[in-house]
Design a protein around this motif. Structure first.
Motif, PDB file in Angstrom:
ATOM      1  N   GLY A   8       0.803  -1.220   0.000  1.00  0.00           N
ATOM      2  CA  GLY A   8       0.000   0.000   0.000  1.00  0.00           C
ATOM      3  C   GLY A   8       0.834   1.268   0.000  1.00  0.00           C
ATOM      4  N   GLY A   9       2.019   1.211  -0.612  1.00  0.00           N
ATOM      5  CA  GLY A   9       2.873   2.386  -0.678  1.00  0.00           C
ATOM      6  C   GLY A   9       3.650   2.680   0.591  1.00  0.00           C
ATOM      7  N   GLU A  10       3.693   1.707   1.533  1.00  0.00           N
ATOM      8  CA  GLU A  10       4.377   1.937   2.805  1.00  0.00           C
ATOM      9  C   GLU A  10       5.235   0.735   3.191  1.00  0.00           C
ATOM     10  N   LYS A  11       6.194   1.008   4.100  1.00  0.00           N
ATOM     11  CA  LYS A  11       6.996  -0.068   4.665  1.00  0.00           C
ATOM     12  C   LYS A  11       6.928   0.002   6.182  1.00  0.00           C
ATOM     13  N   HIS A  21       4.088   6.944  12.621  1.00  0.00           N
ATOM     14  CA  HIS A  21       3.571   6.739  11.267  1.00  0.00           C
ATOM     15  C   HIS A  21       3.709   8.057  10.514  1.00  0.00           C
ATOM     16  N   TYR A  22       4.469   8.041   9.422  1.00  0.00           N
ATOM     17  CA  TYR A  22       4.649   9.263   8.640  1.00  0.00           C
ATOM     18  C   TYR A  22       3.570   9.331   7.568  1.00  0.00           C
ATOM     19  N   HIS A  23       2.823  10.433   7.562  1.00  0.00           N
ATOM     20  CA  HIS A  23       1.753  10.641   6.592  1.00  0.00           C
ATOM     21  C   HIS A  23       2.170  11.715   5.604  1.00  0.00           C
ATOM     22  N   ARG A  24       2.063  11.400   4.325  1.00  0.00           N
ATOM     23  CA  ARG A  24       2.317  12.411   3.305  1.00  0.00           C
ATOM     24  C   ARG A  24       1.135  13.369   3.218  1.00  0.00           C
ATOM     25  N   SER A  25       1.449  14.619   2.882  1.00  0.00           N
ATOM     26  CA  SER A  25       0.409  15.623   2.682  1.00  0.00           C
ATOM     27  C   SER A  25       0.102  15.756   1.199  1.00  0.00           C
ATOM     28  N   SER A  26      -1.162  15.972   0.864  1.00  0.00           N
ATOM     29  CA  SER A  26      -1.542  16.138  -0.541  1.00  0.00           C
ATOM     30  C   SER A  26      -0.935  17.391  -1.150  1.00  0.00           C
ATOM     31  N   SER A  27      -0.533  18.325  -0.306  1.00  0.00           N
ATOM     32  CA  SER A  27       0.069  19.567  -0.784  1.00  0.00           C
ATOM     33  C   SER A  27       1.598  19.505  -0.797  1.00  0.00           C
ATOM     34  N   GLY A  28       2.157  18.315  -0.484  1.00  0.00           N
ATOM     35  CA  GLY A  28       3.605  18.152  -0.443  1.00  0.00           C
ATOM     36  C   GLY A  28       4.109  18.022   0.970  1.00  0.00           C
ATOM     37  N   PRO A  31       6.175   5.938   4.142  1.00  0.00           N
ATOM     38  CA  PRO A  31       5.868   5.749   2.719  1.00  0.00           C
ATOM     39  C   PRO A  31       7.113   5.394   1.923  1.00  0.00           C
ATOM     40  N   ASP A  32       6.921   4.670   0.821  1.00  0.00           N
ATOM     41  CA  ASP A  32       8.012   4.307  -0.083  1.00  0.00           C
ATOM     42  C   ASP A  32       7.447   4.220  -1.498  1.00  0.00           C
ATOM     43  N   TRP A  72       2.566  -2.437  -4.724  1.00  0.00           N
ATOM     44  CA  TRP A  72       1.676  -3.567  -4.506  1.00  0.00           C
ATOM     45  C   TRP A  72       0.796  -3.301  -3.280  1.00  0.00           C
ATOM     46  N   PRO A  73      -0.339  -4.003  -3.175  1.00  0.00           N
ATOM     47  CA  PRO A  73      -1.266  -3.729  -2.062  1.00  0.00           C
ATOM     48  C   PRO A  73      -0.775  -4.296  -0.738  1.00  0.00           C
TER      49      PRO A  73
END
Length: 287
Positions: A17-20, A53-60, A32-33, A38-39
């Motif tokens: 899901g885009g994470e490790k 848990h590191y969350h990416r922001s939609s604005s960067g 995130p990675d 893959w799911p």
């Protein structure tokens, strides 16, 4: 693929899901990675029981969601080396564990050389390669443009019991430093570089890997000793293949020094799946 598979204090537990999901000593982090397309099989269990848990922001950019109390920083070990770990605002922790595959190779090269070895570490970050080379007995010059990263590298060396080793720490524009070393007539037996995809120097100079790497590598040729031991290029730039690094080393190092060239992906084992996680590429020349 060159896989850093001999860690004890670090582990990629699972991916999806885009994470490790990673273990740094006793600390579990979820980050995130972009390579993980893959799911995620099951977003429960260890995935939920994390320290941060590191969350990416939609604005960067993004931010950490700390689920459990953590020290400001802690340390992990690789062989006899030790490193301070600290989650940063850019999702990084101050160490790229996959680089242990290069550390091991480099330490063996230096230890087996049978002569004094002088190493230049460029774009040196927090000094993983600097600590490895110093531990193996090399004299090291560590160069990075970020003062905070250079200080972190000094602390990693001290943590590893290497504070008294012959290491010079220099905060400077890497390209300008190499040009000055050329004018001074200083030479090195090994050069390590981990250039960014894009960057700006202190006077507004622009670095773009696709345009700047070959000219920079050519400049570095002029500060190699008559009997160089190795040249190592790492890259995390999307779209650059290992063959590109191999070709550049073939065009620069091999005509002058002969030797052997290898290139490929660098990665980490994933405990749950048994697969390997690609983390970048490398090109190596060695005598």
């Amino acid at each position: 693929m060159y896989v850093a598979d001999d860690w004890k204090d670090y582990e990629v537990i699972d991916t999806g899901g885009g994470e490790k999901l990673e273990r740094w000593g006793d600390v579990i982090l979820r980050r995130p990675d972009p390579q993980i397309i893959w799911p995620l099989a099951n977003d429960s269990g260890a995935w939920k029981d994390v320290h941060g848990h590191y969350h990416r922001s939609s604005s960067g950019g993004g931010s950490w969601d700390m689920k459990k109390t953590l020290p400001e920083r802690w340390s992990i070990g690789y062989d006899k080396l030790k490193f301070h770990i600290k989650p940063t605002s850019f999702k990084h922790t101050g160490l790229f564990p996959e680089q242990a595959a290069n550390w091991r190779w480099m330490m063996n090269k230096i230890a087996d050389a049978g002569r004094p070895i002088r190493v230049l570490n460029l774009f040196a970050y927090t000094g993983g390669a600097t600590v490895a080379a110093a531990y193996a007995g090399a004299e090291v010059v560590h160069v990075d443009a970020a003062k905070g990263m250079v200080q972190w590298a000094k602390e990693n060396a001290a943590l590893s019991g290497l504070a008294d080793r012959p290491v010079r720490y220099i905060t400077d524009d890497v390209f300008k430093f190499v040009q000055r070393e050329k004018r001074r007539g200083n030479q090195y037996d090994g050069i390590i570089m981990d250039p960014p995809s894009y960057g700006r120097g202190p006077s507004g100079e622009t670095w773009k890997l696709e345009e700047s790497l070959y000219p920079f590598l050519s400049e570095c040729m002029d500060i190699l000793s008559d009997r160089p031991l190795f040249m190592l290029i790492n890259s995390y730039t999307t779209g650059i293949s290992p063959t590109v690094l191999r070709n550049m080393l073939t065009m620069t190092m091999q005509p002058k020094f002969g030797g052997n060239i290898s290139a490929g992906e660098i990665g980490l084992p994933i405990t749950t799946s048994g697969m390997n996680l690609p983390c970048g590429i490398l090109g190596r020349w060695e005598s």
